[in-house]
Design a protein around this motif. Sequence first.
Motif, PDB file in Angstrom:
ATOM      1  N   ILE A 121      38.468  36.461  44.641  1.00 27.25           N
ATOM      2  CA  ILE A 121      37.894  35.606  43.593  1.00 27.25           C
ATOM      3  C   ILE A 121      39.011  34.792  42.959  1.00 27.25           C
ATOM      4  N   THR A 122      38.731  33.525  42.688  1.00 27.67           N
ATOM      5  CA  THR A 122      39.724  32.660  42.045  1.00 27.67           C
ATOM      6  C   THR A 122      39.230  32.123  40.713  1.00 27.67           C
ATOM      7  N   GLN A 123      38.165  32.705  40.167  1.00 24.09           N
ATOM      8  CA  GLN A 123      37.636  32.247  38.884  1.00 24.09           C
ATOM      9  C   GLN A 123      37.526  33.426  37.927  1.00 24.09           C
ATOM     10  N   LEU A 124      38.015  33.213  36.713  1.00 24.45           N
ATOM     11  CA  LEU A 124      38.014  34.280  35.720  1.00 24.45           C
ATOM     12  C   LEU A 124      36.603  34.712  35.353  1.00 24.45           C
ATOM     13  N   LEU A 148      49.114  44.513  37.814  1.00 27.62           N
ATOM     14  CA  LEU A 148      49.222  44.738  36.371  1.00 27.62           C
ATOM     15  C   LEU A 148      50.618  44.419  35.863  1.00 27.62           C
ATOM     16  N   LEU A 149      51.639  44.934  36.541  1.00 28.19           N
ATOM     17  CA  LEU A 149      53.017  44.722  36.087  1.00 28.19           C
ATOM     18  C   LEU A 149      53.389  43.243  36.124  1.00 28.19           C
ATOM     19  N   LEU A 150      52.941  42.523  37.133  1.00 28.12           N
ATOM     20  CA  LEU A 150      53.246  41.095  37.228  1.00 28.12           C
ATOM     21  C   LEU A 150      52.538  40.308  36.126  1.00 28.12           C
ATOM     22  N   ILE A 151      51.276  40.632  35.881  1.00 29.45           N
ATOM     23  CA  ILE A 151      50.537  39.959  34.806  1.00 29.45           C
ATOM     24  C   ILE A 151      51.180  40.263  33.458  1.00 29.45           C
ATOM     25  N   LEU A 172      53.495  35.664  36.556  1.00 38.62           N
ATOM     26  CA  LEU A 172      52.050  35.502  36.407  1.00 38.62           C
ATOM     27  C   LEU A 172      51.433  34.940  37.683  1.00 38.62           C
ATOM     28  N   LEU A 173      52.093  33.948  38.282  1.00 37.91           N
ATOM     29  CA  LEU A 173      51.576  33.372  39.524  1.00 37.91           C
ATOM     30  C   LEU A 173      51.447  34.447  40.594  1.00 37.91           C
ATOM     31  N   ALA A 174      52.474  35.279  40.730  1.00 41.41           N
ATOM     32  CA  ALA A 174      52.395  36.360  41.710  1.00 41.41           C
ATOM     33  C   ALA A 174      51.262  37.325  41.381  1.00 41.41           C
ATOM     34  N   GLY A 175      51.080  37.632  40.095  1.00 38.45           N
ATOM     35  CA  GLY A 175      49.993  38.518  39.695  1.00 38.45           C
ATOM     36  C   GLY A 175      48.627  37.939  40.006  1.00 38.45           C
ATOM     37  N   LEU A 176      48.457  36.634  39.759  1.00 35.10           N
ATOM     38  CA  LEU A 176      47.191  35.983  40.071  1.00 35.10           C
ATOM     39  C   LEU A 176      46.923  35.992  41.579  1.00 35.10           C
ATOM     40  N   LEU A 177      47.976  35.821  42.374  1.00 33.79           N
ATOM     41  CA  LEU A 177      47.812  35.884  43.827  1.00 33.79           C
ATOM     42  C   LEU A 177      47.392  37.292  44.257  1.00 33.79           C
ATOM     43  N   PHE A 230      47.155  28.456  35.741  1.00 34.23           N
ATOM     44  CA  PHE A 230      48.595  28.481  35.968  1.00 34.23           C
ATOM     45  C   PHE A 230      49.239  27.124  35.676  1.00 34.23           C
ATOM     46  N   VAL A 231      48.593  26.050  36.091  1.00 36.31           N
ATOM     47  CA  VAL A 231      49.152  24.718  35.844  1.00 36.31           C
ATOM     48  C   VAL A 231      49.294  24.481  34.355  1.00 36.31           C
ATOM     49  N   TYR A 232      48.253  24.763  33.588  1.00 41.04           N
ATOM     50  CA  TYR A 232      48.327  24.566  32.137  1.00 41.04           C
ATOM     51  C   TYR A 232      49.316  25.543  31.493  1.00 41.04           C
TER      52      TYR A 232
END
Length: 785
Positions: A187-190, A210-213, A174-179, A133-135
Amino acid sequence: MITLFCLLLPLLAAVVASPLTRKFGHNSAWILALAPACSFFYFASHLPEIANGEVVTGGYAWVPSLNLSFSWFIDGLSLTFALLITGIGTLIVLYAGGYMKGHPQQGRFFAFILLFMGSMLGVVVSDSFLMLFVYWELTSITSFLLIGFDHTREAARRSALQALVITGGGGLLLLAGLLFLWNISGITQLSLLIHGGDLVRESPFYLAALLLILGGCFTKSAQFPFHAWLPNAMEAPTPVSAYLHSATMVKAGVYLLMRLNPVLGQTPAWEILLPFFGGITLIVGTFLSLRQTDLKLMLAYTTMASLGLLVMLTGFDTEHAISAAVLYLVAHSLFKGALFMVAGIVDHEAGTRDVTRLGGLRSAMPITFGAALLAALSMGGLPLFFGFLAKEEIYYALAGGNPRAILFTAVAVVGNALMFAIAFAVALKPFLGKPVKTPKHAHEGPVLLWLGPVVLAGLGLLAGLFSSTAHRFISSPMASAIEDKPVQVTMSTVPHLGVPLLLSVVTVALGALVFWRLAQARLLMTKFIDALGPGPDRAFDAFIAGLVKFSAAVTRFVQPGRMDVYVTATFVLVAVTLLVPPIVYGELPALPAWPADVMLHEWVFLAIAAIGVVAVLTASNRLTAIVALGIQGFAVAVLFLLFGAPDLSFTQFMVETLSVVILALVMARLRLMPSDHRPLLQRLGDGTVAVACGLGFMLLLLKATQGTFNNSLTEFFNAYSKVIAHGANVVNVIIVDFRGTDTLGEIAVVMITGLAILALIRIRTGSSTLKPRDNDPDAPEGEGA
């Protein structure tokens, strides 16, 4: 450690870009290009092991308690992107050295493009959600700087703002989707998440995630209707267009969709939404490209169309569709980067990008023409080129007898045919035909300009000729990573009789027909699109204008410039916070029993407090009310003293004394009107808020005292006050030592308040007295509040 250094190398080069450019001028491009070149060769060294199915991981724990880390994960997918970013990035830095030669801000441009390069590289190798997310957001910020590089032009500023708003808003989605994914899987690692697809797909929050991503990916990759920022970003210098908007940034959304295919794919929602939006983007992009005459805009809209094609193929989620997406992504990066650079060379050396004002440049710019022709052949999907492999695999993946397959195959054929026409319009129209007088005397550019397009166009041919090698090291590992299982890509440049070849012939024939009648097609498409009315670009302007008006209205409502409104709103919120939760959740305290042994002197001080309240409410002027207000404070202080809290009682006495003195001095200095001129309705409202706040605090204190007392802190302070702080007075030790920082903060607050009061009473406006405000009915003539 070497991986980390190579990830940071472009960022380090950005730091020294300006000093090097000041010293060496445009020749600094050769030095700065070493940074991405070194990263490219390092990543290329991993090709054999990645081709054998291995992965490269590493990183550092940042916040272990929250499972947050700075980590990277390199497999076939991320390695291909890393090679494209650093390889094309090297050529872009060299190209920018020639294109921006003599520009007073060339060093700043180099710094921005290298910052973007490092940010994009971080996106594709990130393993942790946080790092991704940072990048991701850094790419939005650096692209904003690059698009708005020529900040003296309003069009550049608008385009930069539009790109930042759209992609930045998508970043929040995207941030919301990752959360959501974190909440679903823990899990926090792809690298771990891609093996937990069943857990995510079975979650009731799958659709929300899905919709957020998709919101984040669609905005970044310019999918309809979020596409307007991409063609407008052509306001940036051509090196930016050739790099960000063909090979790197716009593919970040496609990258993430491919990365999360094992997690979010294989569901009806995935297989409906992606082909639908991808197909619409493909058609809309090619239609819009037909009406353009600017070389960069023609290429920009076909880039949008190509991104739609990639999203559509990813959504089909079959082995051949993924293989087609892989082949087309690589081919597109090579031929589109080359064609953008060609457009820049033509503009730089001939003085215009308008295709209707160009012609006959082949003899003046033979190298550029050769690179353009090779790139166009690949973009058109003709044999021997890597683009041909991609087109054949696309038709092999899509062709079928069911209505869905027929529909999307037709979409692909129409889209590819129109891109064929645009490719040869860009590559042939400026160079063939009779020479046309151009604003500048056209001639071949320096090596820094034509090196990039020649290399990229040549690689498109070499990758097609040596397709088996390209598949072994690039295509197959990348497709395997997307599918999360071994995949072998076998498409070759040798035409195979069948439906795919037939569809290719239809595509070329249709594309050639459109190219032959390009002027008529442009006119027809212009009329058609104009008839549709304003599009998303105008909608963005309307949205921003509405947002500004809404913000102004909200600001006027919540910030009217009146202290009484602010104070009232604050205390209303306090009352609501104190009263609503205990009432809603049934946590009201029990009414306390009236004590039977209240002493006479205690009754006396309670009566004094009550008399003080009456005195405040019936005071004839503010000064009397302020003095009477201290009566309650002194009465409470005496009660503290009677119940064995002398320290607290002494503090209360001091606070009340100082408050009354300071307020009296200030009010006397301001000389307010002695009476309260508020209307009865306002008094009732203010009184209601005051009673509600008092009642809320009373209920809170009652509830707190009725709970079970936890004496662990008492025992701690009793045990350690003298041992640690060397003080026998526990209260003093708590204030000075254990809560020393809090006490310092309280002292700072008192000091700031005192300074504000001092500034208030020292205000002068022309004379020693304050002039009244027009809206202050309480202020006498010559004075105000």
